[in-house]
Write a protein that holds these residues in place. Structure first.
Motif, PDB file in Angstrom:
ATOM      1  N   GLU A  47     -19.731  13.726  19.975  1.00 21.90           N
ATOM      2  CA  GLU A  47     -18.463  14.347  20.324  1.00 21.90           C
ATOM      3  C   GLU A  47     -18.334  15.772  19.782  1.00 21.90           C
ATOM      4  O   GLU A  47     -17.348  16.147  19.182  1.00 21.90           O
ATOM      5  N   TRP A  48     -19.339  16.577  19.999  1.00 25.46           N
ATOM      6  CA  TRP A  48     -19.357  18.002  19.702  1.00 25.46           C
ATOM      7  C   TRP A  48     -19.331  18.352  18.213  1.00 25.46           C
ATOM      8  O   TRP A  48     -19.003  19.474  17.849  1.00 25.46           O
ATOM      9  N   GLU A  49     -19.678  17.401  17.339  1.00 28.71           N
ATOM     10  CA  GLU A  49     -19.791  17.764  15.927  1.00 28.71           C
ATOM     11  C   GLU A  49     -20.897  18.807  15.742  1.00 28.71           C
ATOM     12  O   GLU A  49     -20.740  19.775  15.018  1.00 28.71           O
ATOM     13  N   ILE A  50     -22.014  18.546  16.389  1.00 24.99           N
ATOM     14  CA  ILE A  50     -23.137  19.498  16.398  1.00 24.99           C
ATOM     15  C   ILE A  50     -23.441  19.776  17.864  1.00 24.99           C
ATOM     16  O   ILE A  50     -23.771  18.883  18.617  1.00 24.99           O
ATOM     17  N   VAL A  51     -23.331  21.019  18.264  1.00 26.28           N
ATOM     18  CA  VAL A  51     -23.535  21.370  19.675  1.00 26.28           C
ATOM     19  C   VAL A  51     -24.995  21.795  19.864  1.00 26.28           C
ATOM     20  O   VAL A  51     -25.309  22.964  20.074  1.00 26.28           O
ATOM     21  N   TRP A  52     -25.900  20.819  19.811  1.00 28.59           N
ATOM     22  CA  TRP A  52     -27.324  21.098  19.880  1.00 28.59           C
ATOM     23  C   TRP A  52     -27.817  21.361  21.292  1.00 28.59           C
ATOM     24  O   TRP A  52     -28.887  21.940  21.477  1.00 28.59           O
ATOM     25  N   PHE A  53     -27.065  20.974  22.318  1.00 28.55           N
ATOM     26  CA  PHE A  53     -27.562  21.154  23.684  1.00 28.55           C
ATOM     27  C   PHE A  53     -27.666  22.631  24.074  1.00 28.55           C
ATOM     28  O   PHE A  53     -28.354  22.982  25.033  1.00 28.55           O
ATOM     29  N   LEU A  54     -27.007  23.522  23.316  1.00 32.47           N
ATOM     30  CA  LEU A  54     -27.072  24.945  23.629  1.00 32.47           C
ATOM     31  C   LEU A  54     -28.468  25.529  23.400  1.00 32.47           C
ATOM     32  O   LEU A  54     -28.837  26.514  24.035  1.00 32.47           O
ATOM     33  N   PHE A  55     -29.255  24.915  22.505  1.00 34.15           N
ATOM     34  CA  PHE A  55     -30.598  25.422  22.230  1.00 34.15           C
ATOM     35  C   PHE A  55     -31.528  25.259  23.437  1.00 34.15           C
ATOM     36  O   PHE A  55     -32.145  26.243  23.872  1.00 34.15           O
ATOM     37  N   PRO A  56     -31.656  24.045  24.011  1.00 32.24           N
ATOM     38  CA  PRO A  56     -32.493  23.963  25.218  1.00 32.24           C
ATOM     39  C   PRO A  56     -31.880  24.708  26.401  1.00 32.24           C
ATOM     40  O   PRO A  56     -32.597  25.287  27.224  1.00 32.24           O
ATOM     41  N   LEU A  57     -30.561  24.743  26.474  1.00 36.57           N
ATOM     42  CA  LEU A  57     -29.888  25.466  27.548  1.00 36.57           C
ATOM     43  C   LEU A  57     -30.253  26.950  27.501  1.00 36.57           C
ATOM     44  O   LEU A  57     -30.607  27.555  28.514  1.00 36.57           O
ATOM     45  N   GLY A  58     -30.200  27.543  26.317  1.00 36.60           N
ATOM     46  CA  GLY A  58     -30.524  28.966  26.168  1.00 36.60           C
ATOM     47  C   GLY A  58     -31.994  29.261  26.355  1.00 36.60           C
ATOM     48  O   GLY A  58     -32.362  30.218  27.043  1.00 36.60           O
ATOM     49  N   GLY A  59     -32.848  28.457  25.754  1.00 39.47           N
ATOM     50  CA  GLY A  59     -34.287  28.684  25.880  1.00 39.47           C
ATOM     51  C   GLY A  59     -34.765  28.565  27.314  1.00 39.47           C
ATOM     52  O   GLY A  59     -35.499  29.425  27.820  1.00 39.47           O
ATOM     53  N   TRP A  60     -34.349  27.501  27.965  1.00 37.73           N
ATOM     54  CA  TRP A  60     -34.730  27.291  29.349  1.00 37.73           C
ATOM     55  C   TRP A  60     -34.067  28.353  30.234  1.00 37.73           C
ATOM     56  O   TRP A  60     -34.643  28.802  31.217  1.00 37.73           O
ATOM     57  N   GLY A  61     -32.862  28.772  29.869  1.00 40.03           N
ATOM     58  CA  GLY A  61     -32.162  29.809  30.623  1.00 40.03           C
ATOM     59  C   GLY A  61     -32.921  31.121  30.616  1.00 40.03           C
ATOM     60  O   GLY A  61     -32.966  31.834  31.625  1.00 40.03           O
ATOM     61  N   ILE A  62     -33.532  31.459  29.498  1.00 43.45           N
ATOM     62  CA  ILE A  62     -34.350  32.681  29.428  1.00 43.45           C
ATOM     63  C   ILE A  62     -35.528  32.569  30.399  1.00 43.45           C
ATOM     64  O   ILE A  62     -35.842  33.523  31.118  1.00 43.45           O
ATOM     65  N   GLY A  63     -36.158  31.412  30.430  1.00 43.74           N
ATOM     66  CA  GLY A  63     -37.252  31.200  31.386  1.00 43.74           C
ATOM     67  C   GLY A  63     -36.778  31.279  32.825  1.00 43.74           C
ATOM     68  O   GLY A  63     -37.462  31.835  33.692  1.00 43.74           O
ATOM     69  N   LEU A  64     -35.593  30.745  33.087  1.00 41.43           N
ATOM     70  CA  LEU A  64     -35.036  30.783  34.434  1.00 41.43           C
ATOM     71  C   LEU A  64     -34.717  32.214  34.860  1.00 41.43           C
ATOM     72  O   LEU A  64     -34.963  32.604  36.004  1.00 41.43           O
ATOM     73  N   ILE A  65     -34.212  33.020  33.942  1.00 42.21           N
ATOM     74  CA  ILE A  65     -33.945  34.427  34.244  1.00 42.21           C
ATOM     75  C   ILE A  65     -35.254  35.155  34.568  1.00 42.21           C
ATOM     76  O   ILE A  65     -35.319  35.953  35.505  1.00 42.21           O
ATOM     77  N   GLY A  66     -36.294  34.863  33.797  1.00 46.38           N
ATOM     78  CA  GLY A  66     -37.601  35.449  34.086  1.00 46.38           C
ATOM     79  C   GLY A  66     -38.114  35.056  35.459  1.00 46.38           C
ATOM     80  O   GLY A  66     -38.679  35.873  36.191  1.00 46.38           O
ATOM     81  N   HIS A  67     -37.908  33.793  35.813  1.00 44.86           N
ATOM     82  CA  HIS A  67     -38.319  33.310  37.127  1.00 44.86           C
ATOM     83  C   HIS A  67     -37.541  34.036  38.224  1.00 44.86           C
ATOM     84  O   HIS A  67     -38.107  34.431  39.247  1.00 44.86           O
ATOM     85  N   ALA A  68     -36.241  34.224  38.013  1.00 47.41           N
ATOM     86  CA  ALA A  68     -35.411  34.929  38.997  1.00 47.41           C
ATOM     87  C   ALA A  68     -35.859  36.377  39.162  1.00 47.41           C
ATOM     88  O   ALA A  68     -35.952  36.886  40.291  1.00 47.41           O
TER      89      ALA A  68
END
Length: 95
Positions: A47-68
């Motif tokens: 329940e959002w005590e630790i918002v760990w999902f932002l790490f894969p979201l950001g890392g993968w997002g950088i790769g997605l931007i590169g792909h774009a």
């Protein structure tokens, strides 16, 4: 496009471009689905005590931007306009 370029060559190039764009959209779709699942798991797990999902979201997002950038040639340094300018520059140096 030169006059000696055949229909088959143009078709092959267009088909490769469509495959490249489809690959990007598939990547984007998987990114959205997987990260939605990871965010849901993060929420229901703690329940959002630790918002760990932002790490894969950001890392993968950088790769997605590169792909774009690679797919849509948005890079101002090595895009189509850069190629044309560089070719023109080299031709002028030869003369």
């Amino acid at each position: 496009m030169s006059t000696s370029e055949t229909y088959q060559e143009r078709y092959t190039r267009a088909k490769a471009r469509v495959e490249q764009i489809r690959s990007f959209y598939n990547h984007l779709f998987v990114y959205i689905i997987v990260n939605t699942g990871i965010a849901s798991l993060n929420y229901y797990q703690n329940e959002w005590e630790i918002v760990w999902f932002l790490f894969p979201l950001g890392g993968w997002g950088i790769g997605l931007i590169g792909h774009a950038i690679g797919t849509f040639s948005s890079n101002p340094f090595t895009g189509k306009d850069w190629e044309k300018r560089k070719i023109q520059e080299l031709l002028e140096k030869e003369n």
